[in-house]
Each structure stands twice: as C-alpha cells, then as structure tokens.
Design a protein around this motif. Structure first.
Motif, PDB file in Angstrom:
ATOM      1  N   ASP A 126       0.831  -1.203   0.000  1.00  0.00           N
ATOM      2  CA  ASP A 126       0.000   0.000   0.000  1.00  0.00           C
ATOM      3  C   ASP A 126       0.865   1.252   0.000  1.00  0.00           C
ATOM      4  OD1 ASP A 126      -2.232  -1.548  -0.001  1.00  0.00           O
ATOM      5  OD2 ASP A 126      -2.668  -1.296   2.157  1.00  0.00           O
ATOM      6  N   GLN A 129       2.055   1.836  -3.500  1.00  0.00           N
ATOM      7  CA  GLN A 129       1.012   2.201  -4.452  1.00  0.00           C
ATOM      8  C   GLN A 129       0.416   3.581  -4.190  1.00  0.00           C
ATOM      9  OE1 GLN A 129      -1.810  -1.000  -4.309  1.00  0.00           O
ATOM     10  NE2 GLN A 129      -0.587  -2.321  -5.679  1.00  0.00           N
ATOM     11  N   ILE A 130       0.460   4.011  -2.938  1.00  0.00           N
ATOM     12  CA  ILE A 130      -0.143   5.312  -2.650  1.00  0.00           C
ATOM     13  C   ILE A 130       0.647   6.442  -3.288  1.00  0.00           C
ATOM     14  CG2 ILE A 130       1.058   5.866  -0.476  1.00  0.00           C
ATOM     15  CD1 ILE A 130      -1.694   6.707   0.631  1.00  0.00           C
ATOM     16  N   ASN A 133      -1.145   7.056  -6.336  1.00  0.00           N
ATOM     17  CA  ASN A 133      -2.576   7.178  -6.090  1.00  0.00           C
ATOM     18  C   ASN A 133      -3.348   5.932  -6.509  1.00  0.00           C
ATOM     19  OD1 ASN A 133      -2.377   9.818  -5.045  1.00  0.00           O
ATOM     20  ND2 ASN A 133      -2.312  10.650  -7.141  1.00  0.00           N
ATOM     21  N   VAL A 135      -3.983   3.406  -4.417  1.00  0.00           N
ATOM     22  CA  VAL A 135      -4.865   3.061  -3.292  1.00  0.00           C
ATOM     23  C   VAL A 135      -5.147   4.338  -2.518  1.00  0.00           C
ATOM     24  CG1 VAL A 135      -4.023   0.683  -3.073  1.00  0.00           C
ATOM     25  CG2 VAL A 135      -2.917   2.523  -1.781  1.00  0.00           C
ATOM     26  N   SER A 136      -6.218   4.299  -1.761  1.00  0.00           N
ATOM     27  CA  SER A 136      -6.588   5.491  -0.993  1.00  0.00           C
ATOM     28  C   SER A 136      -5.859   5.495   0.360  1.00  0.00           C
ATOM     29  CB  SER A 136      -8.098   5.510  -0.759  1.00  0.00           C
ATOM     30  OG  SER A 136      -8.469   4.412   0.059  1.00  0.00           O
ATOM     31  N   GLN A 137      -5.862   6.672   0.974  1.00  0.00           N
ATOM     32  CA  GLN A 137      -5.239   6.792   2.300  1.00  0.00           C
ATOM     33  C   GLN A 137      -6.021   5.980   3.328  1.00  0.00           C
ATOM     34  OE1 GLN A 137      -2.356   8.520   3.023  1.00  0.00           O
ATOM     35  NE2 GLN A 137      -2.527   7.555   5.075  1.00  0.00           N
ATOM     36  N   ALA A 138      -7.322   5.891   3.132  1.00  0.00           N
ATOM     37  CA  ALA A 138      -8.146   5.120   4.062  1.00  0.00           C
ATOM     38  C   ALA A 138      -7.776   3.642   4.039  1.00  0.00           C
ATOM     39  CB  ALA A 138      -9.625   5.305   3.729  1.00  0.00           C
ATOM     40  N   THR A 139      -7.499   3.148   2.830  1.00  0.00           N
ATOM     41  CA  THR A 139      -7.088   1.738   2.726  1.00  0.00           C
ATOM     42  C   THR A 139      -5.772   1.500   3.457  1.00  0.00           C
ATOM     43  OG1 THR A 139      -8.216   1.513   0.589  1.00  0.00           O
ATOM     44  CG2 THR A 139      -6.514  -0.112   1.111  1.00  0.00           C
ATOM     45  N   ASP A 141      -4.504   3.236   5.932  1.00  0.00           N
ATOM     46  CA  ASP A 141      -4.705   3.337   7.387  1.00  0.00           C
ATOM     47  C   ASP A 141      -5.350   2.067   7.936  1.00  0.00           C
ATOM     48  OD1 ASP A 141      -3.621   5.843   7.290  1.00  0.00           O
ATOM     49  OD2 ASP A 141      -5.574   6.888   7.297  1.00  0.00           O
ATOM     50  N   SER A 142      -6.321   1.519   7.190  1.00  0.00           N
ATOM     51  CA  SER A 142      -6.992   0.305   7.639  1.00  0.00           C
ATOM     52  C   SER A 142      -6.026  -0.868   7.679  1.00  0.00           C
ATOM     53  CB  SER A 142      -8.161  -0.013   6.709  1.00  0.00           C
ATOM     54  OG  SER A 142      -8.772  -1.225   7.078  1.00  0.00           O
TER      55      SER A 142
END
Length: 371
Positions: A126, A129-130, A133, A135-139, A141-142
């Motif tokens: 993650d 990949q971030i 962009n 994956v999202s930041q929420a992904t 963090d989860s």
C-alpha cells in the motif's frame, strides 16, 4: 546426837550437790549437741567478685527469613512435559525449571505470526502504491491497523506460551519438588520453593524504649538451637516505620552473612545488640543471684577462716545478664567472697563451709565443647 545429825546432813548435801553438778553438765552437753545438730555448717561454693569489661545489651527473639523467597507456581494450567531440576539444586536467575505441554499454543502462535507477516506485506505494498494514487489513504490506514492488531495478537500468544514454562525468578536454592512428569497442574499449584540464602534476614521486635539505642548498621549477634554455642554476626539493616499500637514494640531487621548456607528461613533465633559504652564493673556468675519478693540479693561470706565463715545477705542492683554472668552495679565490692551454689536455705549469720571442688565455668558468651 545433834552432832551426828549435823554430820549426816552435811554428807547428804555434798552428795546432792555432786549429783546436781553432774546432771547440769550432762544437760549442758546435750543442749550443745542439739544446737550443733540444728545449725550445722552449710556446704557452699563461692567465687571472688572481680571487675571486668562490660557492655549493656538488648536481647530479643526472632525468625529467619530469606532475602528473596517464594513457592514457585505457574500462571497457566496443563500437563507437565519435562522437569529440568532436582530437589535441592542451586539455580541461577532465569534458569528453566519446568515445562508444560504447549503444542496447541505454539501452533496458534505460528498461525498468528503468519497473519502478521502477511499484513506487513500488504502495508508495504500500500505504501508503494499510494505514491501513484493506486490506493486510498483510508485503505492504507486500515491495513496498518490490521498489522498492529495482528502483532498484538502475536505478543499475546507469546505470553501464553511463556506461561507454560517455569523459570527461576532469582538465584537461590530449590527445596523439594512437589510434582511429577505427566501430572496435571492447575494454575497456582505450588511446584517447588526457592530461597535466596546468602545473606539472610532475621526479623525481631524490641520495645519502643529501645529506639534511642539502635541505629542502621549497628552490630548484632544471633544464636540458633541448631548450632548450640555458635554465634552469627550481622548488622541492623532496617527499622519499621511504625510502632505496633497493640504491643508498643517495633520491628527490626538485621542482615546476616550465611556462607555456607547453614541458616534456613523459618528458624527461631535469639538476638543480642550491644549498646552504650564499655565499662569496668563487678561481675559474678548468674547463679549467685537469689530472687526475692523485695529484690535480688546475694550471700556474702564474712569471717572466712579455714574454709568456714558466716553468711550475710546483701541486696544488689544488676544489669541484664549476658550468658552465664551478670553485672552488679551496687551491693558487691571487688574482692568480696560471693556464694554461687548451696545458698538457697541460708539466713543471715548461718555458718557455711566452702567447697569449690566442682565450681562450674561461667562465661559471658558460653560455647559448647565436644567431649
């Protein structure tokens, strides 16, 4: 006729006078013999009072306890897989002692470790990949939260596995083991006692009046019944922060060197603490003191001649005894002859005969001598 009667009366008077004199002499001898029988000289043993160095002491009784001591048990239950000690062993801190069967717990730990490793890979992916962009930041963090949770579960399972192993919490001597291989143990079952024996503590109580006479680091001596005549040396290491309101006594702890470890926790001990300054004072054997309702007294010998004399009572003031001797502060002067045996039935003026052929040795610190 009158002349003859006068002569006869004179003769009879002489005869009566002679008979009376003989009887009087017999009576006197009998009374003397009876008097001698009523008050014969009493055989006693004596010593000559002398001055000697003396230092006052405080005495008490206490119990020995280990600096560290515990009955070892496990927090978890299970079946004993292996025992890695023998009764009476000396062990070091952290040494493994016993292992319970932990196959299921180990397997679960490995499973949780695999999940944690997979979560770590996901988080790493993650983070790459971030940047693009993807994956999202929420992904991200989860996934990081899942990784923390997985690692926490791993640590929790490690603790459970550790609870199946018994290790020595400190160095010391083990007691007698109370379990066997294959036995099921409930949590908290005592397995073996572990005691740290060098140094060792002795806890005892003193009256609150003694507080002014004791300080940390003060020397003490202790004796135990297991080693008669032997004295163990130590120092006061702690004084309790409060006085017992019921007894008005204060607890004191002394630390005693114990190498080799012959003193064991739980032993009863007698403690002596030297206080004050050393002084020259008259000392006599403890057996010379006769307890009386009006005070302590001794018997002195007056008019000593050819091993005989007369008894004289003397009230005395004393200090606490040390061993077989006691210090007398008033009542006896150096050089006076003091009775130490046979004086129980004496009174003032009783005749005495001295026999010192079997006088016991009286010491401040008596020791046992093997015969």
């Amino acid at each position: 006729m009158i002349k003859r009667m006068t002569i006869m009366l004179a003769v009879m008077g002489v005869l009566f006078a002679g008979l009376y004199g003989v009887q009087t002499f017999k009576d006197m001898m009998i009374r003397k013999a009876i008097g001698a029988m009523k008050n014969p000289p009493q055989t006693v043993s004596t010593v000559v009072a002398v001055t000697a160095p003396w230092r006052s002491t405080l005495s008490s009784v206490g119990s020995l306890r280990a600096v560290n001591g515990a009955d070892l048990a496990l927090q978890a239950s299970g079946i004993v897989q292996s025992i890695q000690f023998s009764s009476g062993d000396e062990v070091t801190e952290g040494q493994p002692l016993l292992q319970l069967v932990a196959s299921d717990d180990v397997a679960k730990l490995q499973s949780l470790q695999a999940i944690a490793e997979n979560n770590a890979i996901i988080v790493k992916r993650d983070e790459e990949q971030i940047k693009f962009n993807a994956v999202s930041q929420a992904t991200l963090d989860s996934d990081k939260a899942n990784l923390k949770n997985a690692r926490a579960l791993v640590e929790q399972q490690k603790a459970i596995v550790e609870q199946k192993t018994l290790k020595a919490p400190f160095a010391g001597r083990l007691g007698i083991r109370a379990v066997d291989i294959g036995q099921f143990l409930s949590a908290g079952t005592a397995i073996v006692t572990l005691q740290s024996l060098d140094p060792i503590y002795i806890d005892f109580f003193l009256p609150q009046q003694a507080l002014a006479s004791i300080v940390i680091g003060q020397d003490v001596t202790a004796t135990v019944d297991a080693f008669p005549g032997e004295r163990f040396w130590g120092r006061i290491s702690a004084v309790n922060a409060k006085v017992d309101s019921a007894s008005r006594n204060i607890q004191v702890r002394a630390t005693i060197r114990n190498n080799p470890a012959r003193l064991l926790p739980g032993m009863f001990a007698k403690v002596e603490i030297d206080i004050g300054k050393q002084e020259e004072i008259v000392t006599v054997p403890l057996t010379s003191i006769v307890n009386n309702a009006y005070g302590d007294l001794v018997y002195l010998v007056d008019g000593l001649h050819d091993g005989q004399g007369a008894a004289r009572q003397m009230f005395v003031k004393t200090k606490p005894a040390k061993g077989d001797r006691i210090a007398v502060t008033d009542g006896i002067k150096p050089g006076e002859t003091v009775m130490i045996a046979g004086q129980i039935k004496l009174r003032n003026g009783s005749p005495v005969k001295i026999d010192n052929s079997h006088v016991p040795l009286a010491e401040v610190a008596p020791t046992v001598v093997d015969q």
